[in-house]
Design an enzyme around this catalytic site. Structure first.
Site, PDB file in Angstrom:
ATOM      1  N   ASP A 197      -5.550  -5.367  -5.755  1.00  0.00           N
ATOM      2  CA  ASP A 197      -4.245  -6.392  -5.673  1.00  0.00           C
ATOM      3  C   ASP A 197      -5.041  -7.741  -5.370  1.00  0.00           C
ATOM      4  O   ASP A 197      -6.098  -7.843  -4.910  1.00  0.00           O
ATOM      5  CB  ASP A 197      -3.401  -6.076  -4.542  1.00  0.00           C
ATOM      6  CG  ASP A 197      -1.961  -6.727  -4.737  1.00  0.00           C
ATOM      7  OD1 ASP A 197      -1.052  -5.763  -5.004  1.00  0.00           O
ATOM      8  OD2 ASP A 197      -1.792  -7.799  -4.675  1.00  0.00           O
ATOM      9  N   GLY A 237       0.878  -1.348  -0.029  1.00  0.00           N
ATOM     10  CA  GLY A 237      -0.090   0.227  -0.045  1.00  0.00           C
ATOM     11  C   GLY A 237       0.854   1.080  -0.037  1.00  0.00           C
ATOM     12  O   GLY A 237       0.281   2.413   0.119  1.00  0.00           O
ATOM     13  N   TRP A 260       2.266   3.003  -2.560  1.00  0.00           N
ATOM     14  CA  TRP A 260       1.873   4.009  -3.551  1.00  0.00           C
ATOM     15  C   TRP A 260       0.550   4.566  -3.172  1.00  0.00           C
ATOM     16  O   TRP A 260       0.553   5.803  -3.332  1.00  0.00           O
ATOM     17  CB  TRP A 260       1.845   3.212  -5.031  1.00  0.00           C
ATOM     18  CG  TRP A 260       3.258   2.951  -5.459  1.00  0.00           C
ATOM     19  CD1 TRP A 260       4.617   2.977  -5.019  1.00  0.00           C
ATOM     20  CD2 TRP A 260       3.440   2.787  -6.877  1.00  0.00           C
ATOM     21  NE1 TRP A 260       5.398   2.734  -5.904  1.00  0.00           N
ATOM     22  CE2 TRP A 260       4.636   2.827  -7.065  1.00  0.00           C
ATOM     23  CE3 TRP A 260       2.421   2.822  -8.171  1.00  0.00           C
ATOM     24  CZ2 TRP A 260       5.217   2.501  -8.274  1.00  0.00           C
ATOM     25  CZ3 TRP A 260       3.258   2.604  -9.231  1.00  0.00           C
ATOM     26  CH2 TRP A 260       4.580   2.513  -9.597  1.00  0.00           C
ATOM     27  N   LYS A 314       5.202   0.079 -14.015  1.00  0.00           N
ATOM     28  CA  LYS A 314       6.613  -0.982 -13.880  1.00  0.00           C
ATOM     29  C   LYS A 314       6.602  -1.925 -15.073  1.00  0.00           C
ATOM     30  O   LYS A 314       5.670  -2.496 -15.497  1.00  0.00           O
ATOM     31  CB  LYS A 314       6.512  -1.668 -12.398  1.00  0.00           C
ATOM     32  CG  LYS A 314       7.832  -2.470 -12.174  1.00  0.00           C
ATOM     33  CD  LYS A 314       7.520  -3.520 -11.368  1.00  0.00           C
ATOM     34  CE  LYS A 314       7.456  -3.397  -9.881  1.00  0.00           C
ATOM     35  NZ  LYS A 314       8.154  -3.137  -9.236  1.00  0.00           N
ATOM     36  N   ASP A 357       2.229  -0.906 -10.416  1.00  0.00           N
ATOM     37  CA  ASP A 357       3.737  -1.719  -9.643  1.00  0.00           C
ATOM     38  C   ASP A 357       3.681  -3.077  -9.685  1.00  0.00           C
ATOM     39  O   ASP A 357       4.154  -3.759  -9.024  1.00  0.00           O
ATOM     40  CB  ASP A 357       3.694  -1.024  -8.377  1.00  0.00           C
ATOM     41  CG  ASP A 357       5.356  -0.901  -7.814  1.00  0.00           C
ATOM     42  OD1 ASP A 357       6.161  -1.096  -8.822  1.00  0.00           O
ATOM     43  OD2 ASP A 357       5.676  -1.122  -6.823  1.00  0.00           O
TER      44      ASP A 357
HETATM   45  C1  SAM Z   1       5.942  -4.761  -5.982  1.00  0.00           C
HETATM   46  S1  SAM Z   1       4.345  -5.129  -5.190  1.00  0.00           S
HETATM   47  C2  SAM Z   1       3.673  -3.741  -5.229  1.00  0.00           C
HETATM   48  C3  SAM Z   1       4.143  -2.497  -4.098  1.00  0.00           C
HETATM   49  C4  SAM Z   1       3.135  -1.583  -3.926  1.00  0.00           C
HETATM   50  N1  SAM Z   1       3.236  -0.432  -4.995  1.00  0.00           N
HETATM   51  C5  SAM Z   1       3.591  -0.574  -2.825  1.00  0.00           C
HETATM   52  O1  SAM Z   1       3.821   0.462  -2.743  1.00  0.00           O
HETATM   53  O2  SAM Z   1       3.376  -1.045  -1.686  1.00  0.00           O
HETATM   54  C6  SAM Z   1       3.662  -5.998  -6.421  1.00  0.00           C
HETATM   55  C7  SAM Z   1       2.117  -6.449  -6.310  1.00  0.00           C
HETATM   56  O3  SAM Z   1       1.666  -7.009  -7.518  1.00  0.00           O
HETATM   57  C8  SAM Z   1       0.873  -7.836  -7.189  1.00  0.00           C
HETATM   58  N2  SAM Z   1       0.072  -8.894  -8.205  1.00  0.00           N
HETATM   59  C9  SAM Z   1       0.978  -9.723  -8.968  1.00  0.00           C
HETATM   60  N3  SAM Z   1       0.125 -10.307  -9.968  1.00  0.00           N
HETATM   61  C10 SAM Z   1      -1.108  -9.793  -9.611  1.00  0.00           C
HETATM   62  C11 SAM Z   1      -2.328 -10.337 -10.178  1.00  0.00           C
HETATM   63  N4  SAM Z   1      -2.392 -11.119 -11.187  1.00  0.00           N
HETATM   64  N5  SAM Z   1      -3.478  -9.542  -9.955  1.00  0.00           N
HETATM   65  C12 SAM Z   1      -3.489  -8.594  -8.761  1.00  0.00           C
HETATM   66  N6  SAM Z   1      -2.133  -8.299  -8.171  1.00  0.00           N
HETATM   67  C13 SAM Z   1      -1.019  -8.732  -8.513  1.00  0.00           C
HETATM   68  C14 SAM Z   1       1.136  -8.588  -5.966  1.00  0.00           C
HETATM   69  O4  SAM Z   1       0.432  -9.258  -5.227  1.00  0.00           O
HETATM   70  C15 SAM Z   1       2.409  -7.323  -5.190  1.00  0.00           C
HETATM   71  O5  SAM Z   1       1.759  -7.028  -3.930  1.00  0.00           O
END
Ligand code: SAM
Length: 194
Positions: free
Chosen positions: A72, A52, A54, A146, A106
């Site tokens: 997410d 969370g 961002w 990203k 992201d």
């Molecule tokens: C790098 S983290 C994001 C960090 C976030 N921007 C922050 O500031 O806290 C990447 C996120 O992408 C989510 N994710 C990956 N594949 C996904 C999908 N198919 N559907 C939903 N979320 C997904 C992961 O669960 C993870 O929480």
């Protein structure tokens, strides 16, 4: 300590001090300072939002009259008044929302350690994020995404160039140097309704 470990540690401490749930917060702060992505009162879709960081940053930037939809498959670690959370898998579930001023992504897979596999999955997530932006952004809207550098990046960048007035592939300082993570910053969506 290696310089890269020291940098990670520095951002982790800064995040803790500022009350952000992730170091990632500093990447969107930096991108916003450089490219002017957000304004108060905007409606923002945050894809891959957990834990969370961002959403925390954007919630402040858009202010109480703005709103953030955080998406997410894993839950958020924060609760904020102007942030609504949707727990879905963006590759399998529909997003029945529209009229966003900004879409940010992201999205990243759980890293398996097999680079080719991780990069392939991340590109699928980035492509889906662009499709979601195309169907939910207002005309003139912005998109940040990203992307893991490698095969498939050029296709996404070229597609974005046809649809946005400004497109830039960049690497924020807060992103680890050795990581292949880049961010695509797109401004002024040329389609969509006004
Ligand atoms: C790098 S983290 C994001 C960090 C976030 N921007 C922050 O500031 O806290 C990447 C996120 O992408 C989510 N994710 C990956 N594949 C996904 C999908 N198919 N559907 C939903 N979320 C997904 C992961 O669960 C993870 O929480």
């Amino acid at each position: 300590m290696r310089p890269e470990d020291a940098k990670r540690d520095h951002y982790r401490k800064m995040a803790k001090r500022a009350g952000y749930v992730s170091r990632a917060a500093f990447k969107i702060i930096e991108l916003n300072k450089k490219y002017g992505i957000f304004k108060t009162g905007q409606r923002v879709l945050d894809l891959g939002a957990s834990p969370g960081g961002w959403s925390q940053v954007v919630s402040k930037l858009v202010g109480p009259e703005g709103e953030v939809y955080a998406v997410d498959k894993r839950p958020l670690k924060i609760e904020l008044e102007n942030v609504k959370f949707l727990q879905i898998d963006i590759l399998n579930d529909r997003i029945d929302l529209s009229n966003f001023d900004v879409v940010i992504s992201d999205l990243a897979p759980n890293v398996s350690g097999v680079w080719e596999h991780d990069q392939y999955v991340q590109i699928q997530l980035a492509k889906r994020a662009l499709e979601i932006a195309e169907s939910t952004l207002r005309r003139g809207g912005n998109f940040v995404c990203k992307i893991f550098d490698g095969e498939g990046v050029n296709d996404i960048v070229n597609r974005a160039r046809k649809e946005f007035g400004f497109v830039k592939l960049t690497k924020p300082k807060a992103s680890r140097k050795e990581s292949s993570e880049l961010y695509l910053v797109c401004k002024n969506y040329l389609r969509g309704s006004s």
